[in-house]
Design an enzyme around this catalytic site. Structure first.
Site, PDB file in Angstrom:
ATOM      1  N   ASP A  24      32.906  32.661  31.869  1.00 51.10           N
ATOM      2  CA  ASP A  24      31.685  32.895  32.664  1.00 51.10           C
ATOM      3  C   ASP A  24      32.154  34.650  31.534  1.00 51.10           C
ATOM      4  OD1 ASP A  24      32.122  30.779  33.436  1.00 51.10           O
ATOM      5  OD2 ASP A  24      32.526  31.095  35.415  1.00 51.10           O
ATOM      6  N   GLU A  72      28.808  30.086  34.689  1.00 48.47           N
ATOM      7  CA  GLU A  72      28.641  29.974  35.479  1.00 48.47           C
ATOM      8  C   GLU A  72      27.389  29.834  36.103  1.00 48.47           C
ATOM      9  OE1 GLU A  72      30.762  31.314  38.634  1.00 48.47           O
ATOM     10  OE2 GLU A  72      29.855  30.554  40.215  1.00 48.47           O
ATOM     11  N   LYS A 129      28.191  25.387  33.701  1.00 47.33           N
ATOM     12  CA  LYS A 129      29.293  24.516  34.848  1.00 47.33           C
ATOM     13  C   LYS A 129      28.531  24.838  36.266  1.00 47.33           C
ATOM     14  CE  LYS A 129      32.621  27.651  34.638  1.00 47.33           C
ATOM     15  NZ  LYS A 129      32.997  28.398  35.930  1.00 47.33           N
ATOM     16  N   LYS A 132      33.253  26.454  39.429  1.00 43.71           N
ATOM     17  CA  LYS A 132      33.987  27.559  40.006  1.00 43.71           C
ATOM     18  C   LYS A 132      35.056  26.467  38.307  1.00 43.71           C
ATOM     19  CE  LYS A 132      32.533  29.865  42.865  1.00 43.71           C
ATOM     20  NZ  LYS A 132      31.281  30.980  42.297  1.00 43.71           N
ATOM     21  N   VAL A 157      36.508  36.237  33.043  1.00 45.00           N
ATOM     22  CA  VAL A 157      36.958  36.171  34.737  1.00 45.00           C
ATOM     23  C   VAL A 157      36.421  35.002  35.096  1.00 45.00           C
ATOM     24  CG1 VAL A 157      36.289  38.349  33.793  1.00 45.00           C
ATOM     25  CG2 VAL A 157      34.626  37.029  33.962  1.00 45.00           C
ATOM     26  N   THR A 158      36.394  35.180  36.936  1.00 40.07           N
ATOM     27  CA  THR A 158      37.728  35.948  37.251  1.00 40.07           C
ATOM     28  C   THR A 158      39.236  35.354  37.138  1.00 40.07           C
ATOM     29  OG1 THR A 158      37.455  36.108  39.287  1.00 40.07           O
ATOM     30  CG2 THR A 158      35.831  37.103  38.850  1.00 40.07           C
ATOM     31  N   CYS A 162      37.529  31.196  38.505  1.00 42.15           N
ATOM     32  CA  CYS A 162      36.726  30.619  37.647  1.00 42.15           C
ATOM     33  C   CYS A 162      37.721  29.756  36.564  1.00 42.15           C
ATOM     34  CB  CYS A 162      35.461  30.910  37.596  1.00 42.15           C
ATOM     35  SG  CYS A 162      34.293  30.055  38.386  1.00 42.15           S
ATOM     36  N   GLN A 202      57.746  28.540  39.326  1.00 45.70           N
ATOM     37  CA  GLN A 202      58.557  27.390  39.292  1.00 45.70           C
ATOM     38  C   GLN A 202      58.491  26.431  38.078  1.00 45.70           C
ATOM     39  OE1 GLN A 202      57.273  24.895  42.738  1.00 45.70           O
ATOM     40  NE2 GLN A 202      55.352  26.281  43.503  1.00 45.70           N
TER      41      GLN A 202
HETATM   42  C1  C5J Z   1      33.528  33.298  38.531  1.00 44.21           C
HETATM   43  C2  C5J Z   1      32.754  34.164  40.895  1.00 44.21           C
HETATM   44  N1  C5J Z   1      33.651  33.422  36.988  1.00 44.21           N
HETATM   45  N2  C5J Z   1      34.261  34.897  40.804  1.00 44.21           N
HETATM   46  N3  C5J Z   1      33.018  33.124  39.399  1.00 44.21           N
HETATM   47  O1  C5J Z   1      35.158  33.571  38.621  1.00 44.21           O
HETATM   48  O2  C5J Z   1      32.970  34.308  41.873  1.00 44.21           O
END
Ligand code: C5J
Length: 224
Positions: A24, A72, A129, A132, A157-158, A162, A202
């Protein structure tokens, strides 16, 4: 096999079974004047990783390894955007509304596009997509099966939304995941740190993290 100095311990991958997923890196999330900026987020944090993501792309391109870019977004009629998603977030600027770079997160709008500095090149996958996670309602699983991929390197990101969601989806599907620390970012530094800590916890419960330099050094040593 290539072994990267990573956390919580070394990450080893077969070079013929690795793929890069860049999540993204779209104008609306990353650029000044985009959706994220308009909502009051500090997009300079996301701008700062552009060299890191570009450097990571170069490693994969130089070696002829597969690259998958995700975006996205939703259909113009929003038929793939659940109201539960659309109605959350800002009450004044929602998915599908007219934003500074066209309709927010709608296929084909300027803000939906990947930033010029990281533009996909011929032969790379561009995966749209609606969620997320990049496995949800896409053919990512089929693509990776066709490529014979077992190991995934992540950027984008972020970190805590996602990227982390997709890494968790991949983890449950049996992939070994490496997140490149200086090629991912969040609007909130504490969320990036927490997401990376959760991924590594872990005994690499979701995967590994490493700086780009560690991956590049390992690849250079193996391919010299
Ligand atoms: C992504 C969002 N790409 N933060 N989207 O992380 O809404």
């Amino acid at each position: 096999m290539i072994t990267v100095d990573a956390s919580p311990f070394a990450y080893t991958f077969p070079p013929d079974k690795v793929a890069l997923i860049v999540i993204d890196m779209q104008r609306d999330f990353v650029e000044p004047g985009g959706f994220g900026d308009t909502l009051g987020n500090d997009v300079s944090r996301l701008q700062a990783i552009l060299p890191g993501v570009a450097g990571l792309l170069k490693v994969f391109r130089d070696n002829g390894w597969p690259v998958i870019h995700t975006r996205e977004g939703h259909r113009p009629d929003l038929s793939d955007c659940p109201p539960a998603k659309r109605l959350r977030g800002s009450p004044t600027l929602r998915i599908g509304d007219k934003g500074p770079m066209g309709r927010i997160l709608i296929h084909g709008e300027p803000g939906h596009g990947i930033v010029d500095a990281l533009a996909p090149i011929a032969g790379e996958y561009v995966l749209d997509k609606p969620g997320k996670g990049a496995f949800y309602a896409t053919d990512l699983g089929t693509i990776l099966e066709g490529l014979g991929t077992t190991h995934l390197v992540f950027a984008g990101v972020t970190t805590e939304v996602c990227v982390q969601t997709t890494m968790r989806e991949a983890n449950d599907r049996g992939f070994d995941n490496l997140l490149i620390e200086d090629a991912t970012e969040s609007y909130f530094p504490e969320f990036k740190d927490a997401a990376m800590a959760m991924i590594r916890a872990q005994g690499a419960i979701v995967g590994w993290t490493a700086p780009l330099a560690a991956l590049a050094a390992a690849v250079a040593m193996e391919t010299a």
